[in-house]
Design an enzyme around this catalytic site. Structure first.
Site, PDB file in Angstrom:
ATOM      1  N   ASP A 169       4.545  -1.194   2.281  1.00 28.03           N
ATOM      2  CA  ASP A 169       5.962  -0.533   2.080  1.00 28.03           C
ATOM      3  C   ASP A 169       6.365  -1.277   0.916  1.00 28.03           C
ATOM      4  O   ASP A 169       6.093  -2.549   0.552  1.00 28.03           O
ATOM      5  CB  ASP A 169       6.948  -1.279   3.076  1.00 28.03           C
ATOM      6  CG  ASP A 169       8.212  -0.185   3.240  1.00 28.03           C
ATOM      7  OD1 ASP A 169       8.275   0.631   2.427  1.00 28.03           O
ATOM      8  OD2 ASP A 169       8.682  -0.332   4.308  1.00 28.03           O
ATOM      9  N   ASP A 210      11.970   9.154  -9.083  1.00 25.95           N
ATOM     10  CA  ASP A 210      11.907   7.717  -9.362  1.00 25.95           C
ATOM     11  C   ASP A 210      12.184   7.092 -10.707  1.00 25.95           C
ATOM     12  O   ASP A 210      11.454   6.501 -11.140  1.00 25.95           O
ATOM     13  CB  ASP A 210      10.317   7.356  -8.934  1.00 25.95           C
ATOM     14  CG  ASP A 210      10.004   7.285  -7.594  1.00 25.95           C
ATOM     15  OD1 ASP A 210      10.832   7.581  -6.531  1.00 25.95           O
ATOM     16  OD2 ASP A 210       8.916   6.935  -7.215  1.00 25.95           O
ATOM     17  N   ASP A 232      10.808   2.704  -7.417  1.00 28.14           N
ATOM     18  CA  ASP A 232       9.696   3.479  -6.914  1.00 28.14           C
ATOM     19  C   ASP A 232       9.714   3.862  -5.501  1.00 28.14           C
ATOM     20  O   ASP A 232       9.854   2.861  -4.694  1.00 28.14           O
ATOM     21  CB  ASP A 232       8.504   2.397  -7.233  1.00 28.14           C
ATOM     22  CG  ASP A 232       7.293   2.999  -6.724  1.00 28.14           C
ATOM     23  OD1 ASP A 232       7.080   4.187  -6.598  1.00 28.14           O
ATOM     24  OD2 ASP A 232       6.212   2.086  -6.607  1.00 28.14           O
ATOM     25  N   SER A 250     -12.831   2.815  17.326  1.00 24.98           N
ATOM     26  CA  SER A 250     -13.023   1.515  16.594  1.00 24.98           C
ATOM     27  C   SER A 250     -14.176   1.949  15.492  1.00 24.98           C
ATOM     28  O   SER A 250     -14.155   1.024  14.771  1.00 24.98           O
ATOM     29  CB  SER A 250     -13.675   0.491  17.719  1.00 24.98           C
ATOM     30  OG  SER A 250     -14.966   1.186  18.171  1.00 24.98           O
TER      31      SER A 250
HETATM   32 CA    CA Z   1       6.582   6.114  -7.426  1.00 25.15          CA
END
Ligand code: CA
Length: 585
Positions: free
Chosen positions: A208, A226, A230, A266
């Protein structure tokens, strides 16, 4: 290949330091198996490592146990020493030259033989002349045990649970907090993306870039192009001074950016236990240094996995081989895809658990986010279990049809238009036994005395095998397990055909498991199949196998499904020139 959390991912490692504890997840594992099950194998591994280290370093068994603890990072060392104080005295007093780790663990009651069951052994009984740095005692538990220790031993004998041993309990509790969680633990804005790497953070889904705003996350269409910030975390933002246009509009808007998602087990999570943890001839503190990281990622390495790998291998002490992944290919193809990956795989996952719970950890906004290429890759646990009557516990063809259709229904409501879903077929796990049966397992590396056949048999005897059907000396059982797997694959193939027209937001296709083609590639490259398998669990593909699987999958996408990968972005070089590594990971 894959693995049930309780049946191997826990035992194998938990075995020597992190076995199951008192509540939920861990408690369930504790009750698995027969003849001592997980407590028994945990004890056996601890004793064998300690004994082998004492031979290698020519020291007493107590010193070796301390040595083992000293390999651990700070966080675990103290608990390990508490355990060593207790267990070391048991060893001093009870482990004789006639003992193998198995027989000692029977002595203290963590292994036993239930009525009507056979006695379980992994090590051969030592020959009396085998030099061992142990004290020889005629008596047992008489000399050095305090009253309190004797009470603990008596308690184990009545209710053998390794998590009840001093020092181990705390570690068991830590495990309980980590395993079987599907969403990031540290996620302030609740968008299911984290700035923290482990605990289902950026190791699993793109990091994030603003953990205070739910609308800022990898994979979103940029907010207000943007221009100032961002919002989609791909590192591309701002205005081009020459044209005054936003970089997102110039470089990404028409690039058909897309993310990649895997709903898997897995194998997709890339389960891997370092062989340096069980091979005493190459054990070192360096190999245990990343232990907290490994534990907090559930023994999985999604950052190097075939679908969502994104890192160059910087853990050279514990994982070996090249990294290749669908995500990294997608990023090379279009740098606007930076950080747009979600690995929603869980050790031991079956199609039922996927539909019931795991799939709901997927985050994709149907209108505000870019489309995805998604792999539904439950590639073997539906035919894998630890039960003696293994076939009675396999998923049926009716069940897998129902389960896969429930997941598709969910994806129909969740994925942005233009997505592509692949139902991946199951593996043929016979390759495991065929490739490994006569080879030496890392735990037998000092004396060459444990083969994978011994190892698999031991798991089956304790009834904690991750896959009794395939990890089995009985060829008929192996063949019948494959037969069921192929039947389940046929259902997925059929579902892909019959359901394709039902969903307008994604294309749907069946993909044969890439491992079949990867094995052919191994042959061409002169690689033996065992070289692409995980040495510790003998049940998964290793780093090399993961990388080659990615290559095979990518070739399929390029040739048969170009819409699933989008075009090459002609602005990649410009993005690189302006934004460098785009904020990394
Ligand atoms: Ca961007």
């Amino acid at each position: 290949m894959l693995l049930r959390v309780g049946q191997l991912s826990i035992p194998l490692l938990l075995c020597f330091l992190v076995p199951p504890s008192t509540s939920t997840v861990v408690d369930n594992y504790m009750n698995l198996g027969k003849n001592g099950g997980i407590s028994c194998i945990s004890c056996t591994v601890i004793v064998s490592l300690t004994e082998q280290l004492s031979v290698i370093h020519n020291e007493t068994i107590l010193h070796s146990l301390e040595r083992l603890c000293n390999y651990f990072p700070d966080k675990y060392r103290q608990q390990c020493h508490i355990f060593a104080d207790f267990f070391g005295n048991l060893l001093i007093d009870g482990f004789t030259a006639e003992d193998s780790p198995d027989t000692f663990c029977h002595k203290i009651g963590l292994c036993y033989t239930e009525q009507g069951k056979q006695e379980c052994h992994i090590f051969p009984k030592p020959k009396p002349r085998t030099p061992r740095n142990v004290h020889v005692h005629s008596g047992f538990f008489k000399e050095v045990l305090t009253h309190e220790m004797k009470q603990t031993v008596n308690k184990i004998k009545q209710d053998p649970k390794i998590c009840d041993l001093p020092g181990i309990k705390t570690i068991c509790d830590w495990i309980d907090m980590i395993f079987d969680k599907h969403d990031p633990a540290i996620d302030l804005d609740d968008d299911r993306f984290s700035t923290y790497s482990t605990l289902r953070g950026s190791s699993w889904r793109g990091k994030d870039c603003d953990d205070s705003r739910k609308d800022f996350h990898p994979g979103s269409r940029p907010l207000d192009s943007d221009k100032n910030r961002d919002s989609n975390c791909n590192g591309i933002m701002g205005l081009d001074p020459a044209s005054g246009q936003s970089y997102e509009d110039m470089y990404c808007k028409d690039s058909q950016a897309r993310g990649v998602v895997v709903l898997g087990d897995s194998l997709s999570a890339h389960f891997h236990i370092p062989r340096e943890w069980l091979n005493t001839t190459e054990m070192s503190a360096a190999a245990f240094e990343p232990l907290p990281f490994i534990l907090e990622n559930e023994f999985d390495w999604p950052e190097f996995s075939s679908v969502t790998g994104y890192l160059n291998n910087t853990y050279n002490n514990v994982i070996h081989g090249p990294m290749n992944s669908i995500y990294s290919y997608l990023w090379q193809r279009n740098r606007c895809n930076h950080r747009d990956y979600q690995n929603l795989s869980v050790n031991g996952a079956r199609t039922g658990a996927m539909a019931d719970t795991i799939q709901h950890s997927l985050f994709r906004n149907r209108t505000a986010d870019n489309p995805v290429t998604l792999f539904y890759a439950l590639i073997g646990n539906d035919v894998c279990n630890s039960h003696v009557d293994t076939f009675a516990h396999m998923t049926t063809t009716e069940e897998i049809r129902n389960n896969s259709m429930r997941t598709l229904e969910f994806l129909g409501k969740t994925l942005p238009a233009g997505s592509h879903v692949f139902l991946v077929g199951l593996v043929d796990g016979r390759v495991l036994y065929d490739s490994l049966k006569d080879r030496i397992h890392p735990i037998g590396s000092l004396r060459n005395d444990v083969t994978y056949t011994d190892f698999y048999n031991y798991f089956n005897c304790l009834e904690i095998s991750p896959c009794l059907g395939w990890l089995n000396t009985n060829e008929t059982i192996r063949n019948m397990t494959t037969k069921r797997a192929m039947e389940l694959s046929s259902v997925l193939k059929d579902v892909a055909k019959t359901e394709a027209s039902k969903y307008s937001n994604f294309k749907l296709d069946y993909m044969e498991n890439p491992i079949f083609q990867a094995i052919e590639e191994f042959k061409k490259l002169g690689i033996q199949t065992w070289e692409a398998l995980e040495p510790v669990d003998g049940f998964h593909s290793n780093q090399l196998g993961q990388a080659l699987s990615a290559q095979v999958m990518w070739q399929n996408l390029e040739t048969k499904y170009p819409d699933a990968i989008g075009p090459m972005n002609p602005f990649n070089d410009k993005i690189k020139a302006v934004f460098g590594n785009q904020g990394g990971y």
